[in-house]
Design a protein around this motif. Structure first.
Motif, PDB file in Angstrom:
ATOM      1  N   UNK A   1      42.663  41.710  44.568  1.00 36.09           N
ATOM      2  CA  UNK A   1      41.705  40.685  44.972  1.00 36.09           C
ATOM      3  C   UNK A   1      41.143  40.979  46.359  1.00 36.09           C
ATOM      4  N   UNK A   2      39.841  40.763  46.526  1.00 38.74           N
ATOM      5  CA  UNK A   2      39.287  40.811  47.871  1.00 38.74           C
ATOM      6  C   UNK A   2      39.679  39.547  48.627  1.00 38.74           C
ATOM      7  N   UNK A   3      39.307  39.482  49.895  1.00 33.04           N
ATOM      8  CA  UNK A   3      39.811  38.380  50.715  1.00 33.04           C
ATOM      9  C   UNK A   3      39.352  37.018  50.188  1.00 33.04           C
ATOM     10  N   UNK A   4      38.091  36.949  49.747  1.00 33.17           N
ATOM     11  CA  UNK A   4      37.586  35.669  49.262  1.00 33.17           C
ATOM     12  C   UNK A   4      38.310  35.249  47.986  1.00 33.17           C
ATOM     13  N   UNK A   5      38.474  36.207  47.031  1.00 35.45           N
ATOM     14  CA  UNK A   5      39.179  35.879  45.786  1.00 35.45           C
ATOM     15  C   UNK A   5      40.637  35.559  46.065  1.00 35.45           C
ATOM     16  N   UNK A   6      41.268  36.299  47.007  1.00 32.76           N
ATOM     17  CA  UNK A   6      42.670  36.030  47.331  1.00 32.76           C
ATOM     18  C   UNK A   6      42.839  34.602  47.830  1.00 32.76           C
ATOM     19  N   UNK A   7      41.940  34.158  48.690  1.00 27.79           N
ATOM     20  CA  UNK A   7      42.044  32.786  49.197  1.00 27.79           C
ATOM     21  C   UNK A   7      41.946  31.773  48.058  1.00 27.79           C
TER      22      UNK A   7
ATOM     23  N   UNK B   1      48.283  41.287  46.460  1.00 23.58           N
ATOM     24  CA  UNK B   1      47.027  41.213  47.203  1.00 23.58           C
ATOM     25  C   UNK B   1      47.277  40.693  48.612  1.00 23.58           C
ATOM     26  N   UNK B   2      48.153  39.670  48.732  1.00 25.25           N
ATOM     27  CA  UNK B   2      48.490  39.134  50.052  1.00 25.25           C
ATOM     28  C   UNK B   2      49.199  40.149  50.918  1.00 25.25           C
ATOM     29  N   UNK B   3      50.102  40.927  50.306  1.00 28.79           N
ATOM     30  CA  UNK B   3      50.807  41.955  51.069  1.00 28.79           C
ATOM     31  C   UNK B   3      49.834  42.998  51.606  1.00 28.79           C
ATOM     32  N   UNK B   4      48.808  43.304  50.829  1.00 26.33           N
ATOM     33  CA  UNK B   4      47.793  44.243  51.295  1.00 26.33           C
ATOM     34  C   UNK B   4      47.105  43.726  52.552  1.00 26.33           C
ATOM     35  N   UNK B   5      46.802  42.426  52.551  1.00 31.64           N
ATOM     36  CA  UNK B   5      46.162  41.854  53.745  1.00 31.64           C
ATOM     37  C   UNK B   5      47.134  41.810  54.923  1.00 31.64           C
ATOM     38  N   UNK B   6      48.420  41.576  54.651  1.00 31.18           N
ATOM     39  CA  UNK B   6      49.430  41.558  55.712  1.00 31.18           C
ATOM     40  C   UNK B   6      49.510  42.926  56.382  1.00 31.18           C
TER      41      UNK B   6
END
Length: 1019
Positions: free
Chosen positions: A567-573, A597-602
């Motif tokens: 997921x991109x950031x918008x879809x992840x949210x 997906x969250x771990x990727x952003x972390x």
């Protein structure tokens, strides 16, 4: 009593058999004494254009009995108009007998058209005097003095009417004639209407039976000829290729094609090879003698469920089929029809002659509605005509011209029928279920309130949100959900809602997936609408639909592409918000996807902080940078302490996802990719782990190591398919047979060939005697050769079967060989002399597998039939069979070495483990994606190895029903897979020119990780 007259109906292909039956009937003394006549079209129909009227008069005015002759082609050909008139005379007052006559080579009740299956028939009266007498008795006796009840289930409820319901489909005769007239002008056409208008029922229960009966010829004034009228029915779904294969398989079953032929047809379906696909759709029938119809139901699924890249190739196939004289019929919802304009050629084809190839199905008329209400009630034996007429008037009064009304009518009629007795009559039941508009909600609410527990009621919304799709360009549609993707509680509820006790609110596809029985359930059930109707809930349902699609793409993506599908950031949210608010809606894999997906952003945030530290150091000097670094370190430390658990959870989720993908790569035949994925999921050093340890990842790594380290350099070569494999009892020798006509003996340790013997026909079936001194093989020349293992010379030849040999087995403790054949017989022979001992029994279809119990007291046999049979070797008497839980051919049956259990391998893709002699089912092994060919136990009975049409062999832990290893690398079907006697190796072969030896042992723990790294380095 009037003079008895039999109307004898038949298709052109069965003319001579029907004519002979007429002669036999008229020559009988009973017929002569009664003055019986037989009306037979070839003898009694006058030439000219009035043949249709003559047929109608003969049936309506002369016939006192009606018989339809059903030959080997069964349901695929009958004279529709004759049979329709005959069936109408077999119901109501003054009913005449309707008698299906099954030819000797017809396949039982499956040969019968659905309307004929309601009536008692006779089988092979030409060769069975008892059946001939029964037929003659009914014909001479004439009409019964009672009302015939054709069905106890007159209404279908929410389900679509299939061909099985053709006898209860009424009210659309005019529309059917109009569609048939269009089919004479257009090979490709579409029926367009609102959801619930009855498009699918019109085609399957109305048009298809008329097509099979030669309606296209009849409308042109020609008498139907003897061509086969072949029908394939499919839905596009998420993969139209799979939908087409399933439709072909169903049509092939109607033609009574064997499982192997059906499997080959599925294998030939390829959108890049339209000509070959066309032959597969036709099921290899002669195109000069076959009229073929491909019906694509719910064609809007191509626009809503099928990936965009797969849509145009399927549309191109439909156009090609129409150009090759196939009839192609689509049904499409009105709110999606204009979206077909994105497929230019298909849209232009349908738009020819001012959209002449598009049939807009209208609301059913008042007279048609009366037929829908009254005729099925008459078939069910309801005799109160005044009550039926009053109910029909109530339906005429209350039916509104709204989308989905016809579906609501069927739902209401079904509810009325089921509640008529408790309510005190039809009209009272109509009031009880709240009429047309309220019947569906009444039934659904009744199920919810009286059939479901409180816990199940709480699960209704978490289940139904996965079964609907809110369209952006069209209305709400159904979404199928795989039961395997649901947690056990929701899967159990879904299965319950498919039962008749729960009004069949959900429909199931072969027990693997479920969907709402009709879209009206989504749009008309007030309780469900209230649950999902708020703006917030509708938004959450749309987000869930997007999440389901994203996870599907993520799971299907190649390993290197998976990060791009997160997921991109918008879809992840949005997904994280959905998870926070509606965790009960999600599956575990969806939860893992969000976490990964969250771990990727972390990780990205940590990298950003690192870059900020470097930038700060170079910009503000050492002092300022030190201060900034301290602040950042403090912030990072605080962040670390507060997120340790989150990171651990994310790592475990990542490990589970990587392990799952590793298993998929192993199954797909890429063990090196599987090794890399599994190693990513594990710590480098188990004694000093640098990440969370997931035992599931170690199990995935073990499978990958076995797949990667199989002794593929030890290959046993033939010149054609390897049909069977066997180890000698001491494990030192291997025997193989092949379609190249040879049997070969090998050194099992080195793979060196010891000797080769051959014949001019394919060889199949190989077995060693208990002392290893003899080896036997079967042949397509209908014989079995028993050979000396020392040099391969023939000791005896077993001659007596009338068709090719399929199975050979030595008795472990007796000088006996058992053989099975496509001739259906099981025979015993003296292994020393080759003399026959006896024929134990026979199957209607070919024998596929044999095995003796370890003490030689019992022989088991399986066949294309679902039954598994047993014989006592001493008394030669047949014992009780296995319970018939298999749904298709049983390709293999094997006893465990202690004789306490046996395993069966079925073409439905499952292996079943049974206790013996109690014959109780202990375990079912599921996981193969194709039918099974073989299954056998290891030495201690804890594991089973299976081979399959999915191109793999698999090793299973019996108690846990889990896969221990997947042996891949075979490019076509795997026919045979066997354990070595010590269980440390396996040999696998099939639809290729070789068999491979696999090493099955693998290290454990850290040694397993080290071994995996070695294999990667070597590659």
């Amino acid at each position: 009593m009037s003079q008895p007259c039999l109307f004898l109906s038949h298709s052109g292909a069965d003319t001579e058999a029907a004519r002979e039956l007429k002669r036999r009937i008229l020559d009988s003394e009973a017929a002569k004494a009664a003055g019986l006549t037989v009306w037979f079209d070839k003898d009694d129909l006058s030439p000219g254009d009035l043949w249709q009227r003559e047929l109608a008069d003969a049936i309506s005015k002369q016939a006192t009995a009606f018989a339809v002759y059903v030959g080997s082609r069964g349901v695929v050909n009958w004279v529709e108009r004759e049979v329709s008139l005959g069936i109408s005379r077999a119901t109501g007052e003054n009913a005449i007998p309707f008698i299906p006559i099954l030819a000797a080579n017809a396949a039982g009740s499956r040969s019968l058209p659905p309307f004929a299956a309601q009536h008692q028939g006779v089988r092979d009266p030409l060769n069975n005097q008892q059946e001939f007498t029964k037929l003659l008795t009914v014909i001479v006796a004439g009409p019964e003095k009672r009302r015939f009840v054709a069905t106890d289930q007159p209404f279908i409820g929410l389900r679509s009417m299939t061909e099985d319901w053709a006898d209860r489909f009424f009210g659309r005769e005019e529309e059917i004639e109009q569609v048939i007239a269009l089919m004479q002008r257009y090979n490709l056409m579409a029926i367009v209407a609102d959801s619930g208008a009855g498009k699918s029922s019109l085609v399957q229960a109305g048009l298809v039976p008329r097509f099979r009966g030669g309606a296209l010829e009849e409308l042109g004034g020609r008498e139907p000829d003897d061509r086969i009228r072949h029908v394939v029915i499919m839905r596009p779904g998420a993969d139209p290729l799979i939908g087409l294969k399933d439709g072909i398989d169903a049509a092939a079953r109607v033609l009574n094609l064997d499982p192997e032929h059906r499997r080959r047809l599925r294998e030939r379906v390829d959108l890049s090879q339209p000509y070959e696909t066309a032959h597969a759709i036709r099921c290899d029938l002669d195109p000069k003698k076959t009229q073929s119809l491909l019906y694509v139901d719910q064609f809007e699924e191509l626009l809503t469920l099928t990936p965009e890249d797969d849509r145009q190739p399927f549309a191109d196939l439909l156009l090609a089929l129409a150009d090759w004289n196939f009839y192609v019929l689509l049904t499409v919802r009105s709110d999606y029809f204009n979206l077909l304009s994105g497929h230019d050629r298909l849209w232009q084809r349908l738009g020819e002659d001012g959209s002449g190839a598009v049939y807009r199905l209208r609301r059913i008329g008042n007279e048609g509605l009366v037929q829908v209400v009254s005729r099925p009630l008459e078939m069910a034996g309801h005799t109160n005509v005044d009550e039926i007429n009053a109910l029909a008037r109530a339906f005429q009064r209350d039916m509104m011209d709204q989308p989905g009304d016809l579906a609501l009518v069927q739902m209401a009629l079904d509810a009325i029928w089921r509640h008529r007795q408790e309510a005190g009559g039809l009209l009272e039941a109509y009031e009880k279920v709240n009429g047309i508009a309220g019947a569906l909600a009444y039934e659904a609410d009744n199920v919810r309130e009286t059939k479901l527990s409180a816990q199940e009621q709480d699960l209704l919304v978490p289940l139904f949100v996965r079964l609907i799709r809110l369209g952006d360009t069209g209305g709400v549609t159904r979404r199928a959900a795989r039961l395997a993707d649901l947690d056990e509680a929701r899967a159990s509820l879904a299965r319950k809602l498919t039962s008749s006790d729960c009004a069949r609110l959900l429909a199931t596809t072969e027990g693997e997936s479920v969907e709402p029985a009709h879209e009206a359930l989504i749009t008309q059930w007030v309780w469900l609408q209230n649950q999902l109707g708020s703006r917030e809930t509708s938004l959450a349902v749309r987000r869930l639909g997007s999440l389901i699609d994203s996870v599907t793409n993520w799971v299907a993506a190649p390993t290197g592409e998976k990060p791009k599908t997160l997921a991109n950031r918008a879809d992840y949210d949005r997904y994280a918000s959905l998870r926070s608010e509606h965790r009960a809606w999600l599956t575990d894999i969806e939860d893992h996807y969000i976490k990964e997906s969250g771990e990727t952003f972390l990780l990205a945030e940590t990298e950003r902080l690192r870059r900020d530290r470097i930038r700060a150091w170079t910009t503000y000097g050492s002092l300022a940078a030190a201060l900034v670094l301290a602040l950042l370190s403090a912030a990072t430390g605080y962040f670390y302490l507060s997120s340790v658990q989150q990171r651990n959870d994310a790592q475990r989720s990542e490990s589970l996802a990587l392990a799952g993908q590793s298993l998929k790569e192993t199954e797909a035949g890429d063990p090196m990719a599987a090794l890399r994925l599994a190693l990513q999921a594990l710590p480098d050093d188990l004694s000093n782990p640098n990440r969370q340890f997931a035992p599931e990842a170690l199990g995935a790594l073990r499978q990958a190591v076995i797949a990667a380290s199989g002794e593929s350099d030890v290959v046993l070569k033939h010149k054609n398919d390897v049909t069977s494999i066997a180890f000698s009892p001491d494990g030192k020798l291997l025997g193989t047979t092949s379609k190249d006509g040879t049997i070969k003996l090998w050194n099992a340790s080195t793979g060196a060939q010891i000797w080769e013997k051959g014949s001019t026909t394919a060889a199949r079936g190989v077995a060693f005697s208990s002392d290893g001194q003899q080896i036997a093989n079967g042949s397509y020349d209908r014989t079995v050769q028993v050979r000396d293992t020392a040099d391969g010379h023939i000791i005896s030849r077993l001659i007596g079967h009338t068709r090719p040999i399929t199975a050979v087995k030595f008795a472990p403790t007796l000088p006996i060989v058992a053989t099975g054949s496509y001739d259906g017989t099981v025979r015993l022979w003296d292994s020393a002399t080759g003399e026959p001992i006896c024929t134990l029994g026979s199957f209607r279809q070919g024998v596929l597998s044999l095995d003796f119990s370890p003490d030689s007291s019992v022989l088991a046999a399986s066949s294309y039939q679902t039954v598994v049979r047993f014989w006592d070797i001493q008394t030669k008497s047949e014992l009780a069979p296995l319970p018939q839980t298999q749904v298709d051919a049983v390709y293999a049956i094997t006893f465990s070495l202690d004789g306490m259990r046996l395993v069966t391998a079925s073409s439905d893709g499952t292996a079943s483990v049974w206790e013996y002699p109690s014959r109780s089912l202990l375990h079912t092994l599921r996981g193969h994606k194709g039918g099974l060919y073989s299954a056998e136990f290891n030495k201690d009975g804890t594991q089973i190895i299976t081979s399959s049409a999915d191109r793999t062999a698999r090793i299973w832990d019996i108690e846990t029903e889990s896969e221990l290893a997947i042996l891949t690398g075979h490019h076509r079907d795997v026919f045979s897979a066997v354990f070595s006697p010590d269980g440390n190796r396996a040999v696998v072969g099939g639809r290729s020119d070789d068999a491979r030896i696999w090493a099955l042992s693998a290290p454990e723990g850290q040694e397993l990780i080290n071994r995996a790294k070695e294999l990667l380095e070597q590659s």
